[in-house]
Enzyme design. Structure first.
Site, mmCIF file in Angstrom:
data_model
loop_
_atom_site.group_PDB
_atom_site.id
_atom_site.type_symbol
_atom_site.label_atom_id
_atom_site.label_comp_id
_atom_site.label_asym_id
_atom_site.label_seq_id
_atom_site.Cartn_x
_atom_site.Cartn_y
_atom_site.Cartn_z
ATOM 1 N N PRO A 60 -4.266 -0.549 19.175
ATOM 2 C CA PRO A 60 -4.059 -1.027 17.801
ATOM 3 C C PRO A 60 -4.034 0.046 16.716
ATOM 4 O O PRO A 60 -3.546 -0.227 15.626
ATOM 5 C CB PRO A 60 -5.239 -1.986 17.586
ATOM 6 C CG PRO A 60 -6.270 -1.584 18.576
ATOM 7 C CD PRO A 60 -5.536 -1.039 19.753
ATOM 8 N N TYR B 131 3.961 6.258 10.528
ATOM 9 C CA TYR B 131 3.099 5.145 10.125
ATOM 10 C C TYR B 131 3.904 4.060 9.425
ATOM 11 O O TYR B 131 3.753 2.866 9.716
ATOM 12 C CB TYR B 131 1.997 5.662 9.191
ATOM 13 C CG TYR B 131 0.902 4.657 8.912
ATOM 14 C CD1 TYR B 131 -0.213 4.574 9.723
ATOM 15 C CD2 TYR B 131 0.992 3.795 7.822
ATOM 16 C CE1 TYR B 131 -1.226 3.658 9.473
ATOM 17 C CE2 TYR B 131 -0.011 2.871 7.558
ATOM 18 C CZ TYR B 131 -1.114 2.809 8.387
ATOM 19 O OH TYR B 131 -2.109 1.901 8.145
ATOM 20 N N TYR C 255 -9.154 5.352 7.806
ATOM 21 C CA TYR C 255 -9.285 5.604 9.243
ATOM 22 C C TYR C 255 -10.263 6.763 9.389
ATOM 23 O O TYR C 255 -9.991 7.863 8.890
ATOM 24 C CB TYR C 255 -7.951 6.027 9.851
ATOM 25 C CG TYR C 255 -6.897 4.938 9.931
ATOM 26 C CD1 TYR C 255 -6.085 4.636 8.842
ATOM 27 C CD2 TYR C 255 -6.702 4.226 11.113
ATOM 28 C CE1 TYR C 255 -5.107 3.656 8.932
ATOM 29 C CE2 TYR C 255 -5.720 3.240 11.210
ATOM 30 C CZ TYR C 255 -4.928 2.963 10.115
ATOM 31 O OH TYR C 255 -3.957 1.996 10.194
ATOM 32 N N HIS D 6 0.830 -1.206 0.000
ATOM 33 C CA HIS D 6 0.000 0.000 0.000
ATOM 34 C C HIS D 6 0.865 1.256 0.000
ATOM 35 O O HIS D 6 1.740 1.395 0.832
ATOM 36 C CB HIS D 6 -0.920 0.012 1.231
ATOM 37 C CG HIS D 6 -2.163 -0.803 1.037
ATOM 38 N ND1 HIS D 6 -3.378 -0.458 1.565
ATOM 39 C CD2 HIS D 6 -2.372 -1.941 0.343
ATOM 40 C CE1 HIS D 6 -4.286 -1.346 1.208
ATOM 41 N NE2 HIS D 6 -3.696 -2.264 0.477
ATOM 42 N N LYS E 15 1.032 -0.848 15.339
ATOM 43 C CA LYS E 15 2.452 -0.863 15.687
ATOM 44 C C LYS E 15 2.901 -2.102 16.464
ATOM 45 O O LYS E 15 4.107 -2.355 16.590
ATOM 46 C CB LYS E 15 2.807 0.388 16.519
ATOM 47 C CG LYS E 15 2.843 1.645 15.712
ATOM 48 C CD LYS E 15 3.988 1.631 14.722
ATOM 49 C CE LYS E 15 3.892 2.735 13.702
ATOM 50 N NZ LYS E 15 4.292 2.343 12.353
HETATM 51 C C1 DHB Z 1 -5.368 -3.299 10.757
HETATM 52 C C2 DHB Z 1 -5.309 -3.082 12.109
HETATM 53 C C3 DHB Z 1 -4.875 -1.871 12.584
HETATM 54 O O1 DHB Z 1 -4.795 -1.642 13.894
HETATM 55 C C4 DHB Z 1 -4.523 -0.863 11.710
HETATM 56 O O2 DHB Z 1 -4.110 0.327 12.214
HETATM 57 C C5 DHB Z 1 -4.576 -1.086 10.371
HETATM 58 C C6 DHB Z 1 -5.004 -2.314 9.887
HETATM 59 C C7 DHB Z 1 -5.836 -4.610 10.254
HETATM 60 O O3 DHB Z 1 -6.140 -5.485 11.066
HETATM 61 O O4 DHB Z 1 -5.918 -4.779 9.028
#
Ligand code: DHB
Length: 399
Positions: free
Chosen positions: A299, A391, A206, A78, A303
């Protein structure tokens, strides 16, 4: 089948998740022997749903150890991601801003490949190995006692690595009075779903919706992964499938009406609490901690796995050097070196989390701060670059 576990090794690794497994491979490349002890059965380790974004440093590590074939075939590179708020969208172009991409390749798949490789090599990896104690870490011959198939075993090593997650036993071998523990519990959780439907967008989204956070992700061109913010203590089964899709659609909605959410059969639902935890130091005598055993991040931003892999890359280098030359400089620096990155990622994860979630105990002031941050990212290229750099993952020297 793996080889029978010896009673003595150079590095006893407690925990066969991504941190412990990756470490065992990196050590092998440096000529260092290890035994990996995992408390759970193999099928449980291989089916747990976790996050799915790999930083380029994590991708490099998988290439280095030779666990990259399926990732290259099935992983989805990506270049950027989208932020949504107040009915509009901002794209963060990582490739353009930082020269690096990330890879969507689920932690579950990474774990499967690391296990298969270890077993193929005939190197010791014991499932269903319940660690009873880690002791003698202040001597030059620490001991791990564990139970496997009803019998108790002893494993002596030069070094023990605790890669056994946030509730694992290894950390307890550090005397309580030497440990500093930092913690933040967030007042919301994530309800995550897997669904048999093509992703609605080719990039991750997001969103800060009016009623809370939502994330659109994917596992393959035909499988959607998505999350919504829910109150702590939510029972995932209490959410009907259509209610989840309705909530996702509302939180991703754009004012110009240009976004349509694709719906399909939901195959998995689970709730993840959000917390941050750091324990310091990450070394005591001959015990080293890595990954979730020492730190948890919420999450948002994915990270956790990347931090665990970053830890064991530094640790493998340090232990390799020490076993080769008895030079202690790198192992002495390990805890401070990796904690710098841990705190940077903790800050980034906190920023992403608080910017994108609606705090149920918050007030209009919090709301305005979050929106101001999003407006700044929308209008400032340097703000977008800083976000993109964090990121996609920072080089150690840039932390
Ligand atoms: C996913 C989980 C995340 O916490 C994130 O920031 C991006 C993607 C995932 O499970 O695809």
């Amino acid at each position: 089948m793996s080889a029978p576990a010896p009673a003595r090794t150079q590095v006893a690794i407690v925990g066969g998740g991504p941190a412990g497994l990756m470490l065992s491979h990196l050590l092998r490349l440096r000529g260092v022997d290890a035994v990996v002890l995992e408390a759970r059965p193999r099928d449980r380790v291989e089916t747990r749903q976790r996050a799915g974004i790999l930083e380029h440093g994590t991708v490099d590590a998988l290439r280095e150890v030779g666990a990259d074939a399926r990732m290259d075939e099935l992983g989805l590179p990506h270049d950027g991601f989208e932020l949504r708020f107040a009915g509009r969208s901002v794209r963060v172009d990582m490739q353009e801003l930082t020269g690096h991409r990330v890879m969507i390749w689920a932690q579950t798949e990474v774990t499967k490949d690391l296990i298969a490789l270890r077993l193929e090599q005939g190197e010791p990896l014991v499932f269903d190995a319940e660690v009873l104690s880690v002791s003698d870490v202040e001597t030059d011959s620490p001991l791990v006692r564990y139970r496997h198939q009803g019998a108790e075993h002893e494993l002596r090593a030069d070094v023990v690595v605790g890669a056994d997650g946030s509730y694992g036993p290894a950390r307890r071998a550090i005397p309580e009075h030497l440990v500093r523990r930092f913690e933040r519990v967030y007042p919301y959780s994530w309800l995550g779903i897997l669904a048999d439907v093509a992703p609605s967008s080719h990039e991750l989204i997001y969103a800060r919706g009016r009623t809370g956070f939502a994330l659109a992700s994917m596992r393959s061109p035909s499988v959607t992964r998505a999350y919504i913010q829910v109150p702590n203590g939510t029972d995932p089964q209490a959410w009907a499938d259509e209610a989840i899709w309705d909530e996702l659609a509302a939180r991703f909605a754009l004012d110009d009406g240009s976004f349509t959410l694709a719906r399909g059969p939901i195959t998995d639902k689970s709730v993840t609490p959000m917390r941050s935890m750091v324990t310091e130091p990450m070394r005591h005598g001959r015990l080293f901690l890595a990954g979730d055993a020492a730190h948890i991040v919420p999450p948002t931003g994915a990270k956790g796995l990347n931090l665990a892999v970053a830890d064991v890359r530094v640790l493998a280098e340090a232990l390799g050097e020490w076993f080769a030359s008895k030079d202690e400089r790198l192992i002495d620096a390990y805890s401070d070196t990796v904690l710098r990155r841990v705190w940077r990622a903790s800050h980034f994860s906190w920023t992403m989390t608080t910017m994108l979630h609606v705090d149920p105990d918050g007030d209009p002031f919090d709301e305005q701060l979050a929106l101001s941050h999003l407006h700044h990212i929308e209008s400032s290229e340097s703000a977008r670059r800083a976000l993109a750099e964090n990121y996609r993952g920072l080089a150690l020297g840039a932390v």
